[in-house]
Scaffold this motif. Structure first.
Motif: not given
Length: 400
Positions: A186-187, A294, A323
C-alpha cells in the motif's frame, strides 16, 4: 441459469478439428461470471458429444506462464467466445485475452463471438464486433448455430446488433492498473507500463512516443525509503513513544513538588514539558505516517499527471488518478475551452497552468460523472454536456 438457455439448440454438426487445432472453442470470461459461463458450457458439452471447450482453470498447463497458456490455447481453438460484462471489461486479464483473440482472428480469420451477458461499457477495441445478447430468447440456438458453422463462412459477420464505437467529449477510454497491482504494498507508488499504447487509446493517440513520455513522467514518482513504510515499525514505535510520554508525566510531577530554587526548577519543568510534547507529537506522526504520506504523494502524483496532460491535451486525451496505482484516460475536446482562456492577456500561459494544476482532478470528475456544484451567473453556455467543461471547472476551483 438464464431462461434463454431453455430453448433447444438446432441439431447441427460441430466442424471437425484440423491438425493444428485442439479445441472447438476458447472461452474468455470474468471470474464473477463463472457460474453462468460454466452452465452454458456444461449444456453445450452435454448436447454435443465431442465438443472440446477450453476453460483456463481446466485446460491451462500448470506451472506455465499465463500469457503463453492464453496465446497457445487461442491459436489452437477454432473460435473464441467472449462473455462481456462490466467485470470482464475491468479485468486486465480478460482484456488481454480479448486482444490475443483479435490478434489471432486477424491472422487466421478466427471468428470471435462476443456475448453481452450484462450491459457494460464495451472497450473501443472490441466495439467493432457484433455480439449476441444473453437475454435473447433464441440465444442458445444462435450460439449452437455459430459453433456448427464452418469458420470460413463466419469470417465476414455475426448476427446481432452492432454497438457503434462512438467518441464523445467526456468518454472514459481506459482504466489502467500499474504493474503487479495485486502484489503491490500500500505504501509503494505504482509503476505503469510504457511498452505500447493500449488498444483503447490507439484510435485517438496514434503517436506511441507521446504516450510513453506521458506515462514515463508518472513513473518518476519515487516510493518512500523510510522504515515507517512498514506497519510493523510504525505501531511499535508509536506505542513506545506513547509509553515515554506517559512515563514523563510522573517525572514532571516530581520536579513540580521538589523544593528547589525557582530558576533550576523552571528549567527542569520546561525541559520535561517539551520532552512530553515531543514524545506525543512523534507518536502521533508515527501512527499517522501513512495518511500523511498518501496525501503528499497524491499531491505530487497529481502534479505529474498535470505535466503529462500538457502532452496529451493536444490529442484530446486527459489523464486522471485517484489512487497511487491506477490511472484513467478520458476523451475530452478542449479547443473551445482553450479559446476561452485566449480571451485574457497571456491566455495560452494561463491555459497551460490550468492544465498543470486542475486537469488531473477534472479528468477524475469526468470518469465519475460527478462535478462540484456550479451556478453560472451569467448563463454562459458550457462546452460539455452534461457536466462542467474545463474552463468552467477551473473557474469553480478558483472561486472556492
Amino acid at each position: 441459469m438464464d431462461a434463454s438457455f431453455k430453448e433447444e439448440g438446432e441439431a447441427l454438426a460441430i466442424p471437425p478439428l484440423r491438425a493444428s487445432e485442439k479445441f472447438h472453442l476458447f472461452v474468455s470470461y470474468s471470474s464473477v461470471d463463472t457460474t453462468w459461463t460454466h452452465e452454458l458450457i456444461g449444456r453445450l458439452e452435454a448436447d454435443h458429444a465431442g465438443l472440446r471447450v477450453c476453460l483456463h482453470e481446466r485446460d491451462f498447463t500448470p506451472g506455465r506462464n499465463v500469457l503463453e497458456n492464453m496465446a497457445e490455447c487461442i491459436l489452437q481453438s477454432q473460435k473464441v467466445l467472449l462473455v462481456l460484462s462490466q467485470d470482464f471489461v475491468q479485468s486486465r486479464w480478460c482484456l488481454l485475452e480479448a486482444d490475443l483473440s483479435l490478434f489471432g482472428y486477424c491472422l487466421e480469420r478466427k471468428p470471435v463471438i462476443p456475448v453481452l451477458l450484462r450491459p457494460c461499457q464495451v472497450p473501443l477495441h472490441l466495439s467493432h464486433l457484433t455480439y449476441l445478447e444473453a437475454t435473447d430468447s433464441r440465444f442458445y440456438s444462435k450460439v449452437v448455430r455459430l459453433l456448427c458453422t464452418p469458420s470460413h463462412r463466419m469470417a465476414r459477420s455475426l448476427p446481432g446488433p452492432r454497438p457503434l464505437p462512438s467518441l464523445y467529449s467526456g468518454k472514459t477510454l481506459l482504466t489502467l492498473n500499474c504493474i503487479n497491482r495485486d502484489n503491490l504494498p500500500s505504501w509503494k507508488v505504482g509503476t505503469f507500463s510504457t511498452l505500447s499504447v493500449p488498444d483503447p487509446l490507439k484510435e485517438v493517440l496514434q503517436d506511441p512516443e507521446v504516450y510513453k513520455h506521458a506515462v514515463g513522467i508518472l513513473n518518476g514518482v519515487q516510493s518512500p525509503r523510510s522504515c515507517l513504510r512498514y506497519l510493523g515499525c510504525r505501531i511499535p514505535l508509536g506505542i513506545f513513544l506513547i509509553l515515554l510520554f506517559c512515563a514523563s508525566i510522573p517525572v514532571l510531577m516530581i520536579f513540580w513538588t521538589q523544593d528547589t530554587k525557582p530558576g533550576p526548577r523552571f528549567l527542569l519543568i520546561t525541559t520535561g514539558v517539551s520532552l512530553c510534547l515531543l514524545f506525543l507529537v512523534l507518536a502521533v506522526n508515527s501512527l499517522c505516517w501513512f495518511r500523511r504520506f498518501s496525501r503528499r504523494k497524491m499531491q505530487e502524483l497529481a502534479l505529474r499527471v498535470g505535466e503529462a496532460n500538457l502532452l496529451l491535451a493536444p490529442h484530446s486525451v486527459l489523464m486522471g488518478c485517484e489512487t497511487l496505482n491506477q490511472l484513467s484516460f478520458v476523451f475530452v475536446q478542449l479547443e473551445d475551452c482553450r479559446r476561452a482562456f485566449l480571451e485574457f492577456p497571456d491566455g495560452n500561459t494561463l491555459f497551460q497552468e490550468a492544465l498543470l494544476r486542475f486537469s488531473c482532478a477534472y479528468a477524475c470528475c469526468l470518469v465519475q460523472a460527478h462535478f462540484p456544484p456550479y451556478r453560472d451567473i451569467e448563463g454562459a453556455q458550457g462546452h460539455l454536456e452534461p457536466g462542467l467543461c474545463f474552463c468552467q471547472y477551473v473557474s469553480v476551483q478558483l472561486e472556492s
